[in-house]
Design a protein around this motif. Structure first.
Motif, PDB file in Angstrom:
ATOM      1  N   MET A   1       0.847  -1.183   0.000  1.00  0.00           N
ATOM      2  CA  MET A   1       0.000   0.000   0.000  1.00  0.00           C
ATOM      3  C   MET A   1       0.886   1.238   0.000  1.00  0.00           C
ATOM      4  N   THR A   2       0.362   2.297  -0.544  1.00  0.00           N
ATOM      5  CA  THR A   2       1.078   3.568  -0.579  1.00  0.00           C
ATOM      6  C   THR A   2       1.042   4.221   0.796  1.00  0.00           C
ATOM      7  N   ASP A   3       1.683   5.343   0.920  1.00  0.00           N
ATOM      8  CA  ASP A   3       1.702   6.096   2.163  1.00  0.00           C
ATOM      9  C   ASP A   3       0.279   6.532   2.503  1.00  0.00           C
ATOM     10  N   LEU A   4      -0.248   6.063   3.633  1.00  0.00           N
ATOM     11  CA  LEU A   4      -1.624   6.376   4.036  1.00  0.00           C
ATOM     12  C   LEU A   4      -1.595   7.281   5.258  1.00  0.00           C
ATOM     13  N   ARG A   5      -2.366   8.352   5.186  1.00  0.00           N
ATOM     14  CA  ARG A   5      -2.482   9.307   6.293  1.00  0.00           C
ATOM     15  C   ARG A   5      -3.967   9.446   6.617  1.00  0.00           C
ATOM     16  N   ILE A   6      -4.324   9.280   7.873  1.00  0.00           N
ATOM     17  CA  ILE A   6      -5.705   9.448   8.310  1.00  0.00           C
ATOM     18  C   ILE A   6      -5.745  10.638   9.249  1.00  0.00           C
ATOM     19  N   ARG A   7      -6.680  11.538   8.976  1.00  0.00           N
ATOM     20  CA  ARG A   7      -6.800  12.753   9.784  1.00  0.00           C
ATOM     21  C   ARG A   7      -8.241  13.245   9.739  1.00  0.00           C
ATOM     22  N   ALA A   8      -8.556  14.151  10.633  1.00  0.00           N
ATOM     23  CA  ALA A   8      -9.861  14.802  10.597  1.00  0.00           C
ATOM     24  C   ALA A   8      -9.873  15.810   9.454  1.00  0.00           C
ATOM     25  N   ALA A   9     -10.932  15.794   8.678  1.00  0.00           N
ATOM     26  CA  ALA A   9     -11.076  16.765   7.589  1.00  0.00           C
ATOM     27  C   ALA A   9     -11.489  18.104   8.188  1.00  0.00           C
ATOM     28  N   GLY A  10     -10.948  19.163   7.629  1.00  0.00           N
ATOM     29  CA  GLY A  10     -11.290  20.505   8.087  1.00  0.00           C
ATOM     30  C   GLY A  10     -12.078  21.253   7.035  1.00  0.00           C
ATOM     31  N   PRO A  11     -12.468  22.475   7.334  1.00  0.00           N
ATOM     32  CA  PRO A  11     -13.242  23.272   6.382  1.00  0.00           C
ATOM     33  C   PRO A  11     -12.569  23.409   5.020  1.00  0.00           C
ATOM     34  N   GLU A  12     -11.236  23.435   5.008  1.00  0.00           N
ATOM     35  CA  GLU A  12     -10.504  23.573   3.748  1.00  0.00           C
ATOM     36  C   GLU A  12     -10.619  22.321   2.869  1.00  0.00           C
ATOM     37  N   ASP A  13     -11.100  21.218   3.424  1.00  0.00           N
ATOM     38  CA  ASP A  13     -11.214  19.957   2.683  1.00  0.00           C
ATOM     39  C   ASP A  13     -12.608  19.716   2.096  1.00  0.00           C
ATOM     40  N   LEU A  14     -13.564  20.561   2.422  1.00  0.00           N
ATOM     41  CA  LEU A  14     -14.955  20.252   2.104  1.00  0.00           C
ATOM     42  C   LEU A  14     -15.233  20.102   0.613  1.00  0.00           C
ATOM     43  N   ASP A  15     -14.714  20.979  -0.213  1.00  0.00           N
ATOM     44  CA  ASP A  15     -14.952  20.850  -1.655  1.00  0.00           C
ATOM     45  C   ASP A  15     -14.389  19.537  -2.181  1.00  0.00           C
ATOM     46  N   ALA A  16     -13.194  19.172  -1.725  1.00  0.00           N
ATOM     47  CA  ALA A  16     -12.577  17.919  -2.166  1.00  0.00           C
ATOM     48  C   ALA A  16     -13.374  16.714  -1.671  1.00  0.00           C
ATOM     49  N   VAL A  17     -13.872  16.766  -0.438  1.00  0.00           N
ATOM     50  CA  VAL A  17     -14.665  15.658   0.107  1.00  0.00           C
ATOM     51  C   VAL A  17     -15.973  15.507  -0.663  1.00  0.00           C
ATOM     52  N   LEU A  49     -13.546  11.786   9.149  1.00  0.00           N
ATOM     53  CA  LEU A  49     -12.200  11.266   8.976  1.00  0.00           C
ATOM     54  C   LEU A  49     -11.905  11.097   7.496  1.00  0.00           C
ATOM     55  N   LEU A  50     -10.718  11.526   7.123  1.00  0.00           N
ATOM     56  CA  LEU A  50     -10.272  11.485   5.737  1.00  0.00           C
ATOM     57  C   LEU A  50      -8.984  10.672   5.662  1.00  0.00           C
ATOM     58  N   ALA A  51      -8.984   9.659   4.804  1.00  0.00           N
ATOM     59  CA  ALA A  51      -7.764   8.894   4.540  1.00  0.00           C
ATOM     60  C   ALA A  51      -7.200   9.399   3.225  1.00  0.00           C
ATOM     61  N   GLU A  52      -5.929   9.746   3.255  1.00  0.00           N
ATOM     62  CA  GLU A  52      -5.248  10.223   2.048  1.00  0.00           C
ATOM     63  C   GLU A  52      -4.138   9.245   1.688  1.00  0.00           C
ATOM     64  N   ALA A  53      -4.041   8.945   0.418  1.00  0.00           N
ATOM     65  CA  ALA A  53      -2.956   8.113  -0.101  1.00  0.00           C
ATOM     66  C   ALA A  53      -2.266   8.921  -1.189  1.00  0.00           C
ATOM     67  N   ASP A  54      -0.980   9.051  -1.074  1.00  0.00           N
ATOM     68  CA  ASP A  54      -0.212   9.859  -2.024  1.00  0.00           C
ATOM     69  C   ASP A  54      -0.762  11.276  -2.131  1.00  0.00           C
ATOM     70  N   GLY A  55      -1.250  11.809  -0.995  1.00  0.00           N
ATOM     71  CA  GLY A  55      -1.756  13.178  -0.952  1.00  0.00           C
ATOM     72  C   GLY A  55      -3.141  13.384  -1.539  1.00  0.00           C
ATOM     73  N   GLU A  56      -3.795  12.312  -1.970  1.00  0.00           N
ATOM     74  CA  GLU A  56      -5.136  12.410  -2.571  1.00  0.00           C
ATOM     75  C   GLU A  56      -6.161  11.720  -1.680  1.00  0.00           C
ATOM     76  N   PRO A  57      -7.418  12.190  -1.669  1.00  0.00           N
ATOM     77  CA  PRO A  57      -8.452  11.494  -0.896  1.00  0.00           C
ATOM     78  C   PRO A  57      -8.597  10.044  -1.374  1.00  0.00           C
TER      79      PRO A  57
END
Length: 141
Positions: A1-17, A49-57
């Motif tokens: 698996m690629t680099d996985l980062r799990i974090r809370a999504a913030g207001p700046e992430d809403l359009d992408a989510v 919660l947002l999981a990002e792989a390679d910097g993408e949702p």
């Protein structure tokens, strides 16, 4: 698996989510709009919660706790990222959040017709509770 980062999504992430859900989520919700998700994050900044792989949702889940019960919504994994353990990692993070908040049991909203999701939830240790039925009333049209 690629680099996985799990974090809370913030207001700046809403359009992408919201764009991500159009690609990855099964079905739509009355709350799948910017105003609805902004309200969620304002009320509970750690719930989405947002999981990002390679910097993408790569995946999302809403892990809501109302002080009484733990609720999981909008588990969605990008079609190109399925079957890589991302949903499992995301659900583990959600369950850790619930345990830290004192939660005792988690429930998940799963569309009956979504068989793929049913298999994923079963693999994660969840099962349908047939004695309960969800009753719904839309408060807005």
């Amino acid at each position: 698996m690629t680099d996985l980062r799990i974090r809370a999504a913030g207001p700046e992430d809403l359009d992408a989510v919201l764009a991500f859900w159009k690609v990855a989520a099964e079905g739509t919700s009355i709350s799948d709009d910017r105003e609805g998700v902004e309200r969620l994050i304002a009320r509970d900044p750690e719930a989405l919660l947002l999981a990002e792989a390679d910097g993408e949702p790569a995946a999302t889940v809403i892990a809501g706790f109302d002080g009484w019960r733990c609720h999981l919504y909008r588990l969605a994994v990008h079609p190109d990222r399925r079957r890589q353990g991302i949903a499992t990692a995301l659900l583990t993070a959600a369950e850790e959040r619930f345990a830290a908040l004192g939660g005792r049991r988690a429930d998940a909203m799963v569309l009956v017709r979504n068989e793929r999701a049913g298999h994923a939830w079963t693999a994660a240790g969840y099962g349908p509770q047939e004695q309960w039925r969800r009753w719904v009333k839309h408060l807005v049209s």
